[in-house]
Design an enzyme around this catalytic site. Sequence first.
Site, PDB file in Angstrom:
ATOM      1  N   GLY A 132       0.819  -1.216   0.000  1.00 35.41           N
ATOM      2  CA  GLY A 132       0.000   0.000   0.000  1.00 35.41           C
ATOM      3  C   GLY A 132       0.848   1.260   0.000  1.00 35.41           C
ATOM      4  O   GLY A 132       0.539   2.237  -0.701  1.00 35.41           O
ATOM      5  N   CYS A 133       1.925   1.244   0.763  1.00 37.90           N
ATOM      6  CA  CYS A 133       2.797   2.419   0.856  1.00 37.90           C
ATOM      7  C   CYS A 133       3.546   2.659  -0.452  1.00 37.90           C
ATOM      8  O   CYS A 133       3.762   3.804  -0.856  1.00 37.90           O
ATOM      9  CB  CYS A 133       3.766   2.267   2.023  1.00 37.90           C
ATOM     10  N   THR A 134       3.934   1.576  -1.118  1.00 31.89           N
ATOM     11  CA  THR A 134       4.599   1.705  -2.409  1.00 31.89           C
ATOM     12  C   THR A 134       3.629   2.273  -3.443  1.00 31.89           C
ATOM     13  O   THR A 134       3.982   3.188  -4.200  1.00 31.89           O
ATOM     14  CB  THR A 134       5.159   0.343  -2.867  1.00 31.89           C
TER      15      THR A 134
END
Length: 153
Positions: free
Chosen positions: A43-45
């Site tokens: 999700g952060c990527t």
Amino acid sequence: MPEIGKKLPPLKGLTGDGRELKLASLKGQWVVVYFYPKDSTPGCTTEAKDFRDLHPDFRKRNAEIIGVSRDSQKSHANFIAKQQLPFSLVSDPDEDWCRAFDVIHEKVLYGKRHMGIVRSTFLINPDGKLASEWRGVKVAGHAQAVLDAIPAS
């Protein structure tokens, strides 16, 4: 906790490339500060890549993007290089930025409770005042929503 229309505290932190970034030094432009849980997670990527892909549009609106997590400077440097991010990531191991924006809360992962960063984004106007906030962010379409909140020049 920051309030819409109020100035933010004088925060500073080290970026992935070892520079000191002072929030106050960005006055005079729009500033997007987005908090995310961990470098190189799915999700952060995706979120970082969405901000990366829209970066030219943010620059056209005189907006600077800053990502913040508790990861180390080295982790940030690797994440920036791997994802070709054109903006700074602030390392916040002491949670100064996280506490100032009130983004550390209890979370549940696989039934286990822990304290972690709740994905959140804050838009600061050129006067250094909080203009908008998004808490409990869902990644899909978020970067575009933040861009849409900044007036076109």
